[in-house]
Structures are given as structure tokens and as C-alpha cells.
Design a protein around this motif. Structure first.
Motif, mmCIF file in Angstrom:
data_model
loop_
_atom_site.group_PDB
_atom_site.id
_atom_site.type_symbol
_atom_site.label_atom_id
_atom_site.label_comp_id
_atom_site.label_asym_id
_atom_site.label_seq_id
_atom_site.Cartn_x
_atom_site.Cartn_y
_atom_site.Cartn_z
ATOM 1 N N ILE A 73 0.826 -1.207 0.000
ATOM 2 C CA ILE A 73 0.000 0.000 0.000
ATOM 3 C C ILE A 73 0.864 1.262 0.000
ATOM 4 C CG2 ILE A 73 -1.642 1.326 1.391
ATOM 5 C CD1 ILE A 73 -2.926 -1.340 2.171
ATOM 6 N N ILE A 74 1.934 1.276 0.784
ATOM 7 C CA ILE A 74 2.801 2.450 0.828
ATOM 8 C C ILE A 74 3.503 2.655 -0.505
ATOM 9 C CG2 ILE A 74 4.914 3.367 1.883
ATOM 10 C CD1 ILE A 74 3.917 2.384 4.555
ATOM 11 N N LEU A 75 3.808 1.590 -1.221
ATOM 12 C CA LEU A 75 4.416 1.734 -2.545
ATOM 13 C C LEU A 75 3.494 2.469 -3.512
ATOM 14 C CD1 LEU A 75 6.205 -1.706 -3.140
ATOM 15 C CD2 LEU A 75 7.279 0.539 -2.866
ATOM 16 N N THR A 76 2.173 2.421 -3.272
ATOM 17 C CA THR A 76 1.224 3.152 -4.105
ATOM 18 C C THR A 76 0.983 4.568 -3.571
ATOM 19 O OG1 THR A 76 -0.755 2.411 -2.903
ATOM 20 C CG2 THR A 76 0.060 0.992 -4.675
ATOM 21 N N ALA A 77 1.801 4.991 -2.593
ATOM 22 C CA ALA A 77 1.675 6.303 -1.932
ATOM 23 C C ALA A 77 0.457 6.358 -1.023
ATOM 24 C CB ALA A 77 1.628 7.440 -2.947
ATOM 25 N N GLY A 78 -0.007 5.195 -0.546
ATOM 26 C CA GLY A 78 -1.082 5.146 0.431
ATOM 27 C C GLY A 78 -0.545 4.775 1.796
ATOM 28 N N ILE A 79 -1.444 4.463 2.713
ATOM 29 C CA ILE A 79 -1.071 3.995 4.046
ATOM 30 C C ILE A 79 -2.275 3.278 4.629
ATOM 31 C CG2 ILE A 79 -1.818 5.982 5.421
ATOM 32 C CD1 ILE A 79 0.970 5.721 6.852
ATOM 33 N N ILE A 122 -12.982 -3.095 0.645
ATOM 34 C CA ILE A 122 -13.767 -1.905 0.996
ATOM 35 C C ILE A 122 -12.859 -0.674 1.071
ATOM 36 C CG2 ILE A 122 -15.154 -0.824 2.805
ATOM 37 C CD1 ILE A 122 -16.184 -3.646 3.495
ATOM 38 N N ASN A 123 -11.699 -0.820 1.694
ATOM 39 C CA ASN A 123 -10.755 0.297 1.758
ATOM 40 C C ASN A 123 -10.378 0.779 0.357
ATOM 41 O OD1 ASN A 123 -10.540 0.503 4.553
ATOM 42 N ND2 ASN A 123 -8.808 -0.900 4.688
ATOM 43 N N GLY A 124 -10.064 -0.173 -0.524
ATOM 44 C CA GLY A 124 -9.665 0.179 -1.882
ATOM 45 C C GLY A 124 -10.770 0.881 -2.651
ATOM 46 N N LEU A 125 -11.996 0.418 -2.484
ATOM 47 C CA LEU A 125 -13.125 1.038 -3.183
ATOM 48 C C LEU A 125 -13.381 2.458 -2.675
ATOM 49 C CD1 LEU A 125 -15.606 -1.984 -3.395
ATOM 50 C CD2 LEU A 125 -14.321 -0.941 -5.273
ATOM 51 N N LEU A 126 -13.258 2.651 -1.374
ATOM 52 C CA LEU A 126 -13.465 3.990 -0.821
ATOM 53 C C LEU A 126 -12.382 4.962 -1.301
ATOM 54 C CD1 LEU A 126 -14.494 3.111 2.851
ATOM 55 C CD2 LEU A 126 -15.966 4.048 1.056
ATOM 56 N N VAL A 127 -11.148 4.458 -1.420
ATOM 57 C CA VAL A 127 -10.050 5.306 -1.885
ATOM 58 C C VAL A 127 -10.218 5.682 -3.353
ATOM 59 C CG1 VAL A 127 -7.560 5.324 -2.386
ATOM 60 C CG2 VAL A 127 -8.377 4.514 -0.164
ATOM 61 N N THR A 128 -10.685 4.724 -4.169
ATOM 62 C CA THR A 128 -10.752 4.971 -5.620
ATOM 63 C C THR A 128 -12.089 5.548 -6.066
ATOM 64 O OG1 THR A 128 -11.419 2.651 -5.950
ATOM 65 C CG2 THR A 128 -9.077 3.166 -6.131
ATOM 66 N N ARG A 129 -13.191 5.009 -5.588
ATOM 67 C CA ARG A 129 -14.501 5.431 -6.091
ATOM 68 C C ARG A 129 -14.943 6.772 -5.512
ATOM 69 N NH1 ARG A 129 -17.024 0.915 -8.410
ATOM 70 N NH2 ARG A 129 -15.313 -0.262 -9.385
ATOM 71 N N ILE A 130 -14.601 7.038 -4.245
ATOM 72 C CA ILE A 130 -15.028 8.294 -3.625
ATOM 73 C C ILE A 130 -13.859 9.267 -3.519
ATOM 74 C CG2 ILE A 130 -16.294 9.263 -1.656
ATOM 75 C CD1 ILE A 130 -17.402 6.583 -1.049
ATOM 76 N N SER A 131 -12.675 8.806 -3.877
ATOM 77 C CA SER A 131 -11.457 9.634 -3.845
ATOM 78 C C SER A 131 -11.152 10.168 -2.455
ATOM 79 C CB SER A 131 -11.578 10.805 -4.839
ATOM 80 O OG SER A 131 -11.721 10.321 -6.152
ATOM 81 N N PRO A 133 -8.873 10.219 0.977
ATOM 82 C CA PRO A 133 -7.459 9.951 1.292
ATOM 83 C C PRO A 133 -7.314 8.622 2.031
ATOM 84 C CG PRO A 133 -8.088 12.181 1.952
ATOM 85 C CD PRO A 133 -9.353 11.460 1.614
ATOM 86 N N PRO A 134 -6.305 7.822 1.687
ATOM 87 C CA PRO A 134 -6.101 6.540 2.378
ATOM 88 C C PRO A 134 -5.985 6.681 3.893
ATOM 89 C CG PRO A 134 -4.730 6.656 0.420
ATOM 90 C CD PRO A 134 -5.350 8.016 0.591
ATOM 91 N N PHE A 135 -5.363 7.766 4.347
ATOM 92 C CA PHE A 135 -5.220 7.972 5.789
ATOM 93 C C PHE A 135 -6.593 8.035 6.465
ATOM 94 C CE2 PHE A 135 -4.923 10.587 9.567
ATOM 95 C CZ PHE A 135 -3.786 10.118 10.196
ATOM 96 N N ILE A 136 -7.515 8.796 5.880
ATOM 97 C CA ILE A 136 -8.845 8.962 6.474
ATOM 98 C C ILE A 136 -9.639 7.666 6.389
ATOM 99 C CG2 ILE A 136 -11.027 10.217 6.314
ATOM 100 C CD1 ILE A 136 -8.669 11.843 7.405
ATOM 101 N N VAL A 137 -9.589 7.013 5.229
ATOM 102 C CA VAL A 137 -10.339 5.768 5.034
ATOM 103 C C VAL A 137 -9.906 4.715 6.048
ATOM 104 C CG1 VAL A 137 -10.691 3.808 3.473
ATOM 105 C CG2 VAL A 137 -10.813 6.151 2.596
ATOM 106 N N THR A 223 -5.424 2.372 -13.144
ATOM 107 C CA THR A 223 -4.938 2.704 -11.807
ATOM 108 C C THR A 223 -5.964 2.400 -10.714
ATOM 109 O OG1 THR A 223 -5.648 5.002 -12.185
ATOM 110 C CG2 THR A 223 -3.345 4.459 -12.651
ATOM 111 N N ALA A 224 -7.240 2.656 -10.988
ATOM 112 C CA ALA A 224 -8.268 2.400 -9.977
ATOM 113 C C ALA A 224 -8.359 0.904 -9.676
ATOM 114 C CB ALA A 224 -9.618 2.929 -10.443
ATOM 115 N N ARG A 225 -8.397 0.101 -10.738
ATOM 116 C CA ARG A 225 -8.470 -1.346 -10.543
ATOM 117 C C ARG A 225 -7.224 -1.856 -9.824
ATOM 118 N NH1 ARG A 225 -9.646 -5.234 -15.609
ATOM 119 N NH2 ARG A 225 -11.616 -4.066 -15.463
ATOM 120 N N LEU A 226 -6.066 -1.324 -10.185
ATOM 121 C CA LEU A 226 -4.826 -1.749 -9.557
ATOM 122 C C LEU A 226 -4.824 -1.385 -8.071
ATOM 123 C CD1 LEU A 226 -1.942 -2.894 -9.788
ATOM 124 C CD2 LEU A 226 -1.177 -0.596 -10.430
ATOM 125 N N THR A 227 -5.295 -0.187 -7.740
ATOM 126 C CA THR A 227 -5.334 0.236 -6.338
ATOM 127 C C THR A 227 -6.241 -0.664 -5.519
ATOM 128 O OG1 THR A 227 -4.916 2.539 -6.972
ATOM 129 C CG2 THR A 227 -5.839 2.157 -4.787
#
Length: 332
Positions: A73-79, A122-131, A133-137, A223-227
Motif C-alpha cells: 500500500i505504501i508503494l502506491t503512496a497510500g497507508i 472496501i478500503n480500496g473502493l473507498l479510496v478509488t470510487r469516492i477519492s 485519502p487513504p489515511f482517512i479511510v 490505476t483504480a483497478r490496480l489500487t
């Protein structure tokens, strides 16, 4: 007429093999690990033994496995702040289904893995579909899963687990050293994901996504599918960590994993993976987990109070992030 010979010289800007080795993200962490081992070897007679090294690996195998998913996840600039809570819930699901519901152990394990992967999805969908931030999700998911763990378990520790759930906590001997099957599984997972990230198109896409999502999208990467896939796969890895946790402790504990999210981030950062994404190696996270394990074990053998172990770990994290920030500035 005389023949002339020409000699090829390396490009002036091409780094030597030794310099390339020093520039790898894991070079610094590996050197720190070796120096720590040397220091504690001279500081205490108990440190340098096969049994103690096996103990260190056992102590870091759960956090180390969590760090694999965290690295992705961090490699994708998330957390991911929810991974420890997801692991705890997965462990409770496995334990309660096997003990209270009488489900066959392998099905209970499969259900626990699926639940953890579902939270990752669920985390991935919230990050990509609703945009979001990974930190908040993942901060929100941390609280949701923590509450669900206590509601589902009714704050009761599950005991009397069947043998398949505790198998990975059993040991076999290498010489005079007892090694757990869980330690072997953790190392195998690190090798598998190291291959996946370095030798497959999927791995190259993960690095590209972390470096620049827009550039990755323009090159044809979905990118969305990959995330979503990265977060789901990380959730599955958290489920494996849950199985390792249950195997090591022999119980399903609703109080487990409360600080493991921060410990997994610590391992990733100490291993040389950039919090800004796109740079790092999953093997570095294993080195980072071992650095923390070696320091805690060595200081404990020296009789240093545990609060100082936490202090030193915090200092190491700040130093690692500082080095990463300075190296990014030099490459701009």
C-alpha cells in the motif's frame, strides 16, 4: 598503414556496481541491522545464539507479515492504519467459527482470510470510487473493525483451538535450534512478494502508480483497478498474519493488534521504503522488522527498561524518514 586500437571506457555518469549496491534502498537498513547485531553480540553473551535468533524471528513474524501488506500500500503512496485491527478481527473469526460454531478448521481459516480481504476491498473502493485519502479511510476502518471485533467476540478470549489453527506455532529442529513453521511461512511470503514486485508486470505497475498516478494512467495502467487489487491483496496478507497470531498465542484474542499498525509502518519505513510511494523493496520491510526485533531483544537482554526500547525505536523512525526526505531532495 598502422592499425589503431580503441578501448571502450565506461560512461562517466554510469555508477559502478559497488555504488549501485550502496544506492539501493535496503543498503542502509541492512548495514544498521548488521551493526546492531555486532553491538549486542559484544554487549551480552546470550544474544549470539541460534535459539535467540529464532526467538527474534518468532517475535517479529506477525508484524513482519503485516508489513508485507503495508509495503504494497505504501508503494502506491497510500497507508493503512487499520491492518492491526483487521488482523485481530480475522483471528477472532477463525477462532469462533472453529470453536463455537464447530466449522471445520480449514473452512474457518478460509472464512477469516476472506473477511480480511473483504475489508481490504472496501478500503480500496473507498479510496478509488469516492477519492477519499487513504489515511482517512483506514483511520475510520480502524475504529469500525475494532468495534466489530469486540461486538462479535463479546470481549471474550476464545480458547481450546483445534490443532490446524495452532500448527504454525509448532516447531521443528535445525541442529539444536527450534524453528516455528510460522517463521518459515513469513520468510516464504517475503520471498514470494519480492518476486511478484520485481519480476512481474503487476509489480512494475505498482511502482509506476506510486511514482505518478497520472503518468501511470496515461501509459494504459488501470490505476483504480490496480489500487483496489493492492488493498484487497494486502487484506488477504493481514488474514495470514491473523493465522500466525492465533497459532503463536493459541487463542483468539479481541485485544490483539492494537499497536501493530504502527509497528508495521515502522518496519516499512526502517526498511527503506519511501512514504511518498514508488520507491522501496519488500525485503527491506523484513530487514526493518528485524531491526526493531533485534533492538528490543538486545536491550532486554542488557536489562534496559522497555520504555527506552520504545524511545530508541522512535528515534530510528525519525532518522529513516529524514534520510528518505534528503535523498528525494537530491534526486530532484
Amino acid at each position: 598503414m598502422t592499425a589503431t586500437t580503441t578501448t571502450q571506457t565506461p560512461l562517466a555518469n554510469e555508477p559502478s556496481p559497488a555504488r549501485r549496491l550502496l544506492l539501493t534502498p535496503t543498503a542502509g537498513p541492512l548495514a544498521a541491522l548488521v551493526l546492531a547485531c555486532v553491538f549486542f553480540s559484544f554487549s551480552t553473551d546470550q544474544f549470539l545464539s541460534g535459539g535467540n535468533f529464532s526467538l527474534i524471528i518468532q517475535q517479529v513474524m506477525v508484524v513482519g507479515t503485516l508489513a508485507i501488506g503495508q509495503t504494497l500500500i505504501i508503494l502506491t503512496a497510500g497507508i493503512d492504519l487499520s491492518n492491526g485491527a483487521v488482523m485481530a478481527f480475522g483471528g477472532i473469526v477463525m477462532a469462533k467459527l472453529a470453536v463455537d460454531s464447530g466449522l471445520p478448521p480449514l473452512l474457518a481459516i478460509t472464512a477469516g482470510l476472506a473477511v480480511c480481504a473483504g475489508f481490504g476491498l472496501i478500503n480500496g473502493l473507498l479510496v478509488t470510487r469516492i477519492s477519499l485519502p487513504p489515511f482517512i479511510v483506514t483511520l475510520g476502518m480502524l475504529n469500525v473493525v475494532f468495534a466489530l471485533t469486540h461486538i462479535y467476540s463479546q470481549d471474550q478470549t476464545v480458547t481450546g483451538l483445534p490443532a490446524p489453527l495452532t500448527f504454525l506455532g509448532q516447531t521443528f529442529s535445525i541442529g539444536d535450534t527450534a524453528v516455528t513453521y510460522g517463521s518459515v511461512l513469513m520468510i516464504g511470503l517475503f520471498l514470494f512478494f519480492a518476486y511478484l514486485l520485481s519480476q512481474t508486470a503487476w509489480g512494475r505497475h505498482v511502482y509506476a502508480l506510486g511514482n505518478s498516478p497520472e503518468v501511470a494512467r496515461l501509459t494504459g495502467i488501470r490505476t483504480a483497478r490496480l489500487t483496489v487489487g493492492v488493498y484487497t491483496l494486502a487484506g488477504l496478507v493481514y488474514g495470514m498474519a491473523a493465522l500466525l497470531l492465533v497459532s503463536r498465542t493459541g487463542v483468539g484474542d479481541p485485544q490483539a493488534g492494537q499497536t501493530d499498525n504502527l509497528d508495521s509502518i515502522t518496519a516499512v519505513v526502517l526498511g527503506g521504503t519511501s512514504l511518498f510511494g514508488g520507491r522501496g523493496l519488500v525485503i527491506g520491510s523484513l530487514i526493518g522488522a528485524l531491526i526493531v526485533g533485534v533492538f528490543r531483544n538486545g536491550l532486554q537482554l542488557m536489562g534496559v527498561p522497555s520504555i527506552y526500547q520504545t524511545l530508541i525505536t522512535g528515534i530510528l523512525v525519525i532518522l529513516a524518514v529524514t534520510v528518505d526526505q534528503l535523498s528525494r531532495r537530491r534526486t530532484r
